[in-house]
Design an enzyme around this catalytic site. Structure first.
Site, mmCIF file in Angstrom:
data_model
loop_
_atom_site.group_PDB
_atom_site.id
_atom_site.type_symbol
_atom_site.label_atom_id
_atom_site.label_comp_id
_atom_site.label_asym_id
_atom_site.label_seq_id
_atom_site.Cartn_x
_atom_site.Cartn_y
_atom_site.Cartn_z
ATOM 1 C CG ASN A 1 -2.185 -0.829 0.942
ATOM 2 O OD1 ASN A 1 -3.069 -0.421 0.207
ATOM 3 N ND2 ASN A 1 -2.235 -2.018 1.531
ATOM 4 C CG LEU B 1 -5.594 0.670 19.810
ATOM 5 C CD1 LEU B 1 -6.260 0.785 21.184
ATOM 6 C CD2 LEU B 1 -6.550 1.147 18.725
ATOM 7 C CG HIS C 1 -9.999 -3.196 8.329
ATOM 8 N ND1 HIS C 1 -9.199 -3.716 9.320
ATOM 9 C CD2 HIS C 1 -11.031 -4.067 8.176
ATOM 10 C CE1 HIS C 1 -9.726 -4.844 9.762
ATOM 11 N NE2 HIS C 1 -10.827 -5.080 9.082
ATOM 12 C CD GLU D 1 -5.907 -3.766 1.483
ATOM 13 O OE1 GLU D 1 -5.037 -3.121 2.079
ATOM 14 O OE2 GLU D 1 -6.104 -4.978 1.695
HETATM 15 C C1 GRF Z 1 -3.231 -4.471 4.175
HETATM 16 O O1 GRF Z 1 -4.044 -5.567 3.925
HETATM 17 C C2 GRF Z 1 -3.981 -3.422 4.948
HETATM 18 O O2 GRF Z 1 -5.344 -3.404 4.661
HETATM 19 C C3 GRF Z 1 -3.759 -3.826 6.376
HETATM 20 O O3 GRF Z 1 -2.449 -4.331 6.401
HETATM 21 C C4 GRF Z 1 -2.087 -4.812 5.123
HETATM 22 C C5 GRF Z 1 -0.814 -4.158 4.725
HETATM 23 O O4 GRF Z 1 -0.334 -4.671 3.517
HETATM 24 N N1 GRF Z 1 -3.994 -2.737 7.277
HETATM 25 P P1 GRF Z 1 0.877 -4.004 2.784
HETATM 26 O O5 GRF Z 1 2.067 -4.028 3.753
HETATM 27 O O6 GRF Z 1 0.498 -2.620 2.432
HETATM 28 O O7 GRF Z 1 1.148 -4.840 1.583
#
Ligand code: GRF
Length: 209
Positions: free
Chosen positions: A25, A98, A115, A185
């Site tokens: 991400n 958190l 998420h 995402e």
């Molecule tokens: C993703 O699935 C996100 O939704 C969650 O943690 C994961 C992180 O994945 N909060 P990446 O490290 O960005 O590939």
């Protein structure tokens, strides 16, 4: 810097990754900023540990990486980092804990998380990684997706910025579903940040849903 230059400057974003995060991400957000899709710039990647896989991803992208010294008090360190990098936004991407109230207070309304499910379902403490997708399958859901939301002092409960949906297929495993959701995402985080930044600069509209 004059007031006008300040207004037209790109929004300064820090990405906080997890200790075990792949950084996909983060990479997607960096690329969407660099292509001009998001009017922001990822100026730092923050990792709780230097061994996080996302650290080498950030380095390969030429983004400064910050990790706390072993004896650092994490929240104090993070608050100082937010100031030092003049962050406007802190995007959590794989960070599982958190955030302490003093960190949220340093960037009120400007800490964002993604998420891998359609909140408010399938969120909360312990709901991360394959557990989320397994829970979606166990519940017999016909669709899943991802949620970008503002962060508050509880797990996965802050105001939702946007959601993207995908089907759940009968032969899905947690892994196949995770792969489908992850592709969403990468689009969703960039779109949400674009909306948030544009809304703040007055060039877009933003309505919570
Ligand atoms: C993703 O699935 C996100 O939704 C969650 O943690 C994961 C992180 O994945 N909060 P990446 O490290 O960005 O590939």
């Amino acid at each position: 810097m004059t007031g006008t230059q300040e207004l037209s400057a790109k929004a300064r974003i820090g990405v906080l990754v997890g200790s075990h995060g792949r950084g996909s991400n983060m990479r997607a957000l960096v690329e969407k900023c660099r292509s001009g899709h998001v009017p922001g710039e990822v100026v730092v990647v923050i990792a709780p540990r230097s061994s996080a896989p996302a650290v080498s991803v950030a380095q390969s992208l030429g983004i400064p990486v910050e990790t706390p010294a072993p004896d650092a008090e994490f929240s104090r360190w993070l608050v100082d980092l937010i100031a030092a990098y003049r962050l406007r936004w802190l995007c959590l991407a794989g960070y599982m804990r958190l955030l302490p109230p003093e960190v949220l207070a340093a960037l009120p309304g400007h800490v964002v998380n993604i998420h891998p499910a359609l909140l408010p379902k399938f969120g909360g403490k312990g709901m991360w990684g394959m557990r989320v997708h397994q829970a979606v399958l166990d519940a017999g859901e016909k669709e899943s997706g991802c949620t970008v939301h503002l962060v508050d002092e509880r797990y996965d409960e802050g105001p939702i910025i946007l959601q993207k949906r995908c089907p759940v297929f009968e032969n899905d495993t947690p892994e196949t579903l995770a792969e489908r959701v992850l592709a969403l995402e990468h689009e969703a985080y960039a779109e949400a940040m674009k909306r948030l930044i544009e809304a703040e600069s007055g060039s877009g509209t933003f309505t919570e849903r």
